[in-house]
Design a protein around this motif. Structure first.
Motif, PDB file in Angstrom:
ATOM      1  N   VAL A  99      51.174  16.460  69.445  1.00 61.47           N
ATOM      2  CA  VAL A  99      51.490  15.584  68.311  1.00 61.47           C
ATOM      3  C   VAL A  99      50.325  15.615  67.334  1.00 61.47           C
ATOM      4  CG1 VAL A  99      52.032  13.255  67.534  1.00 61.47           C
ATOM      5  CG2 VAL A  99      52.935  14.066  69.719  1.00 61.47           C
ATOM      6  N   GLU A 100      50.574  15.999  66.103  1.00 66.08           N
ATOM      7  CA  GLU A 100      49.545  16.005  65.062  1.00 66.08           C
ATOM      8  C   GLU A 100      49.385  14.598  64.497  1.00 66.08           C
ATOM      9  OE1 GLU A 100      47.604  18.339  63.875  1.00 66.08           O
ATOM     10  OE2 GLU A 100      48.410  20.193  64.746  1.00 66.08           O
ATOM     11  N   LEU A 101      48.149  14.145  64.405  1.00 66.10           N
ATOM     12  CA  LEU A 101      47.879  12.852  63.785  1.00 66.10           C
ATOM     13  C   LEU A 101      46.844  13.050  62.679  1.00 66.10           C
ATOM     14  CD1 LEU A 101      47.878  10.511  66.930  1.00 66.10           C
ATOM     15  CD2 LEU A 101      49.641  10.721  65.180  1.00 66.10           C
ATOM     16  N   ASN A 102      45.626  12.587  62.893  1.00 68.23           N
ATOM     17  CA  ASN A 102      44.577  12.739  61.890  1.00 68.23           C
ATOM     18  C   ASN A 102      43.741  13.986  62.153  1.00 68.23           C
ATOM     19  OD1 ASN A 102      45.183  10.062  60.744  1.00 68.23           O
ATOM     20  ND2 ASN A 102      44.303   9.297  62.646  1.00 68.23           N
ATOM     21  N   THR A 103      42.929  14.351  61.179  1.00 64.98           N
ATOM     22  CA  THR A 103      41.966  15.424  61.355  1.00 64.98           C
ATOM     23  C   THR A 103      40.564  14.857  61.148  1.00 64.98           C
ATOM     24  OG1 THR A 103      42.153  16.050  59.017  1.00 64.98           O
ATOM     25  CG2 THR A 103      43.570  17.216  60.586  1.00 64.98           C
ATOM     26  N   ALA A 214      39.209  28.580  58.887  1.00 65.80           N
ATOM     27  CA  ALA A 214      40.350  27.674  59.054  1.00 65.80           C
ATOM     28  C   ALA A 214      40.446  27.231  60.511  1.00 65.80           C
ATOM     29  CB  ALA A 214      41.637  28.377  58.626  1.00 65.80           C
ATOM     30  N   GLY A 215      40.783  25.955  60.705  1.00 66.86           N
ATOM     31  CA  GLY A 215      40.948  25.438  62.058  1.00 66.86           C
ATOM     32  C   GLY A 215      39.650  25.227  62.811  1.00 66.86           C
ATOM     33  N   HIS A 216      38.504  25.220  62.110  1.00 65.94           N
ATOM     34  CA  HIS A 216      37.211  25.060  62.750  1.00 65.94           C
ATOM     35  C   HIS A 216      36.372  24.023  62.000  1.00 65.94           C
ATOM     36  CE1 HIS A 216      38.532  28.907  64.365  1.00 65.94           C
ATOM     37  NE2 HIS A 216      37.571  28.838  65.276  1.00 65.94           N
ATOM     38  N   TYR A 217      35.283  23.584  62.649  1.00 63.22           N
ATOM     39  CA  TYR A 217      34.403  22.582  62.066  1.00 63.22           C
ATOM     40  C   TYR A 217      32.948  22.983  62.297  1.00 63.22           C
ATOM     41  CZ  TYR A 217      38.725  19.995  61.901  1.00 63.22           C
ATOM     42  OH  TYR A 217      40.017  19.641  61.640  1.00 63.22           O
ATOM     43  N   PRO A 237      36.237  25.051  67.339  1.00 65.65           N
ATOM     44  CA  PRO A 237      37.684  25.170  67.088  1.00 65.65           C
ATOM     45  C   PRO A 237      38.387  23.825  67.282  1.00 65.65           C
ATOM     46  CG  PRO A 237      36.907  26.825  68.660  1.00 65.65           C
ATOM     47  CD  PRO A 237      35.818  25.816  68.516  1.00 65.65           C
ATOM     48  N   ASP A 238      39.452  23.623  66.544  1.00 62.84           N
ATOM     49  CA  ASP A 238      40.200  22.370  66.655  1.00 62.84           C
ATOM     50  C   ASP A 238      40.647  22.116  68.092  1.00 62.84           C
ATOM     51  OD1 ASP A 238      41.832  20.125  65.213  1.00 62.84           O
ATOM     52  OD2 ASP A 238      43.295  21.148  66.492  1.00 62.84           O
ATOM     53  N   GLN A 239      41.019  23.174  68.825  1.00 62.06           N
ATOM     54  CA  GLN A 239      41.516  22.972  70.188  1.00 62.06           C
ATOM     55  C   GLN A 239      40.438  22.507  71.150  1.00 62.06           C
ATOM     56  OE1 GLN A 239      41.658  25.938  68.585  1.00 62.06           O
ATOM     57  NE2 GLN A 239      41.118  27.651  69.940  1.00 62.06           N
ATOM     58  N   ASN A 240      39.164  22.591  70.734  1.00 58.14           N
ATOM     59  CA  ASN A 240      38.072  22.126  71.596  1.00 58.14           C
ATOM     60  C   ASN A 240      37.757  20.647  71.408  1.00 58.14           C
ATOM     61  OD1 ASN A 240      37.818  25.012  71.846  1.00 58.14           O
ATOM     62  ND2 ASN A 240      35.753  24.708  72.604  1.00 58.14           N
ATOM     63  N   LEU A 241      38.353  20.010  70.412  1.00 53.23           N
ATOM     64  CA  LEU A 241      38.063  18.601  70.160  1.00 53.23           C
ATOM     65  C   LEU A 241      38.576  17.727  71.297  1.00 53.23           C
ATOM     66  CD1 LEU A 241      38.971  18.318  66.371  1.00 53.23           C
ATOM     67  CD2 LEU A 241      36.679  18.445  67.372  1.00 53.23           C
ATOM     68  N   VAL A 242      37.754  16.776  71.710  1.00 54.33           N
ATOM     69  CA  VAL A 242      38.139  15.805  72.730  1.00 54.33           C
ATOM     70  C   VAL A 242      38.502  14.477  72.082  1.00 54.33           C
ATOM     71  CG1 VAL A 242      37.334  14.471  74.729  1.00 54.33           C
ATOM     72  CG2 VAL A 242      36.750  16.901  74.517  1.00 54.33           C
ATOM     73  N   GLY A 243      37.706  14.036  71.109  1.00 49.98           N
ATOM     74  CA  GLY A 243      38.014  12.784  70.434  1.00 49.98           C
ATOM     75  C   GLY A 243      36.848  12.305  69.592  1.00 49.98           C
ATOM     76  N   LYS A 244      37.037  11.137  68.992  1.00 39.77           N
ATOM     77  CA  LYS A 244      36.046  10.537  68.099  1.00 39.77           C
ATOM     78  C   LYS A 244      35.295   9.433  68.823  1.00 39.77           C
ATOM     79  CE  LYS A 244      35.618   8.072  63.685  1.00 39.77           C
ATOM     80  NZ  LYS A 244      36.359   7.520  62.523  1.00 39.77           N
ATOM     81  N   ALA A 245      33.958   9.544  68.857  1.00 37.47           N
ATOM     82  CA  ALA A 245      33.133   8.503  69.461  1.00 37.47           C
ATOM     83  C   ALA A 245      33.077   7.294  68.531  1.00 37.47           C
ATOM     84  CB  ALA A 245      31.730   9.034  69.728  1.00 37.47           C
ATOM     85  N   PHE A 246      33.127   6.079  69.118  1.00 34.62           N
ATOM     86  CA  PHE A 246      33.187   4.905  68.235  1.00 34.62           C
ATOM     87  C   PHE A 246      32.477   3.668  68.766  1.00 34.62           C
ATOM     88  CE2 PHE A 246      36.710   4.358  71.129  1.00 34.62           C
ATOM     89  CZ  PHE A 246      36.844   2.990  71.297  1.00 34.62           C
ATOM     90  N   PHE A 247      31.994   3.658  70.027  1.00 33.42           N
ATOM     91  CA  PHE A 247      31.507   2.390  70.576  1.00 33.42           C
ATOM     92  C   PHE A 247      30.537   2.643  71.723  1.00 33.42           C
ATOM     93  CE2 PHE A 247      32.036  -1.411  73.330  1.00 33.42           C
ATOM     94  CZ  PHE A 247      31.808  -2.411  72.401  1.00 33.42           C
ATOM     95  N   ILE A 248      29.422   1.913  71.733  1.00 32.49           N
ATOM     96  CA  ILE A 248      28.499   1.929  72.873  1.00 32.49           C
ATOM     97  C   ILE A 248      28.856   0.752  73.776  1.00 32.49           C
ATOM     98  CG2 ILE A 248      26.094   1.709  73.611  1.00 32.49           C
ATOM     99  CD1 ILE A 248      25.270   2.831  70.863  1.00 32.49           C
ATOM    100  N   TRP A 249      29.262   1.053  74.998  1.00 38.95           N
ATOM    101  CA  TRP A 249      29.680  -0.040  75.881  1.00 38.95           C
ATOM    102  C   TRP A 249      28.630  -0.404  76.925  1.00 38.95           C
ATOM    103  CZ3 TRP A 249      30.369   0.787  81.176  1.00 38.95           C
ATOM    104  CH2 TRP A 249      30.493   2.113  81.594  1.00 38.95           C
ATOM    105  N   PHE A 250      27.587   0.430  77.078  1.00 33.34           N
ATOM    106  CA  PHE A 250      26.518   0.049  78.010  1.00 33.34           C
ATOM    107  C   PHE A 250      25.308   0.947  77.819  1.00 33.34           C
ATOM    108  CE2 PHE A 250      24.537  -0.970  82.149  1.00 33.34           C
ATOM    109  CZ  PHE A 250      24.663  -2.347  82.110  1.00 33.34           C
TER     110      PHE A 250
END
Length: 262
Positions: A99-103, A214-217, A237-250
Motif C-alpha cells: 500500500v502506497e502512502l507517504n514518501t 529515481a526511487g532512492h534517497y 533504495p525505497d525498498q530498504n526503508l523501515v520507517g520514520k523515527a519520531f520518539f525517544i521512549w527511554f
C-alpha cells in the motif's frame, strides 16, 4: 539475525498448536482431562506473540541508537520508536510494499536496511530526494544549486567523547535541526564501497556531488564528520526503508531524554 522472521515462525508454531487443540485434539480427550503442557503454553503464548508481531510489523517498532552519527539529535543509548506505516504498508519479513502512502521528505529521520548489508539497520536524516543534485564540499551542503544555510548554535559537549564540537542550526524542508561540524576533521570523503549507481557521484579532495536516482534517497548523519552515510556507501533504495523515527521512549543513563525528538 532476522528478528521479524523468528517472530513470524513463533506465530506460525504457536498458532498451529492453538488451532490443532481448538479444532481437533480437545475433542479427542475426555471432558475432564487437562490440556497437555505443550498445548497450554502454546495456546496461551499465541495471542501475545501475534499481537507483538502485528504491532511491530505494521505500526511501531523499537530501536536502540548504537552510534554517535546522529548526535546531537539522537545519542548512544537512546531507545526510539519508529513509525512503520508512514511510508507505506509492507509485508513483514519480505518487506514488500503493498500500500502506497507517504514518501520521505527532506529532514525526516529514517531507519533503513543498510544497502551493503541489509541485515543491519541504520538511522540517518534524509537530505536528497529522487532527482535531487546533492553536493557536500568544504563542509557545505548544497541541494539543487541552493546552499543550505546554517547558523551557529554554540559549542556542543559530546557526553561520550568529552569533546567540544561547533553546533549549528540547519533547516531541511520544514525541519530545523542541529548538526555538528568539526573544523579540524578532513573535509573530503571517499567511497568505502563500490555501490549501485556510483556513476551518479563525483568525488574530489573537497567532497562529493551526487545526482539521486529515481526511487532512492541520499541520507546523512547530523554528526557530519563522524557519520558513515550516503557520501561513503551510496543511496538508500525505497525498498530498504523501515520507517520514520519520531520518539525517544527511554535512555538508561539520562531519563530526561524520554519524550524528546519528534
Amino acid at each position: 539475525m532476522n528478528f521479524a522472521l523468528i517472530l513470524f515462525l513463533f506465530v506460525v508454531f504457536t498458532g498451529a498448536l492453538w488451532a490443532i487443540n481448538h479444532f481437533w485434539a480437545r475433542k479427542q480427550r475426555p471432558a475432564d482431562a487437562k490440556d497437555p503442557w505443550w498445548v497450554e503454553y502454546g495456546g496461551s503464548f499465541f495471542p501475545v506473540i501475534l499481537a507483538v508481531f502485528v504491532l511491530r510489523s505494521f505500526l511501531v517498532e523499537p530501536f536502540k541508537i548504537p552510534s554517535g552519527s546522529m548526535t546531537p539529535t539522537l545519542l548512544v543509548g537512546d531507545f526510539i520508536l519508529v513509525n512503520k506505516f508512514t511510508y507505506g504498508i509492507r509485508l513483514p519479513v519480505i518487506n514488500k510494499k503493498i500500500v502506497e502512502l507517504n514518501t520521505p521528505k527532506r529532514g525526516d529521520v529514517v531507519v533503513f536496511r543498510y544497502p551493503p548489508d541489509p541485515s543491519l539497520d541504520y538511522i540517518k536524516r534524509v537530505v536528497g530526494l529522487p532527482g535531487d543534485h546533492v553536493e557536500y564540499h568544504n563542509k557545505k551542503l548544497t541541494i539543487n544549486g541552493q546552499e543550505v544555510k546554517h547558523e551557529s548554535a554554540g559549542d556542543y559537549l559530546d557526553p561520550a567523547r568529552l569533546y567540544y564540537t561547533p553546533r549549528f542550526k540547519e533547516t531541511l524542508g520544514d525541519v530545523q535541526h542541529a548538526i555538528l561540524i568539526d573544523p579540524e576533521a578532513p573535509g573530503f570523503v571517499r567511497p568505502i564501497v563500490r555501490f549501485p549507481d556510483s556513476d551518479q557521484c563525483h568525488y574530489n579532495n573537497d567532497g562529493v556531488s551526487c545526482r539521486v536516482p529515481a526511487g532512492h534517497y541520499f541520507v546523512m548523519g547530523d554528526n557530519r564528520d563522524n557519520s558513515q552515510d550516503s557520501r561513503f556507501w551510496g543511496f538508500v533504495p525505497d525498498q530498504n526503508l523501515v520507517g520514520k523515527a519520531f520518539f525517544i521512549w527511554f535512555n538508561f543513563s539520562d531519563l530526561q531524554r524520554i519524550g524528546r525528538f519528534h
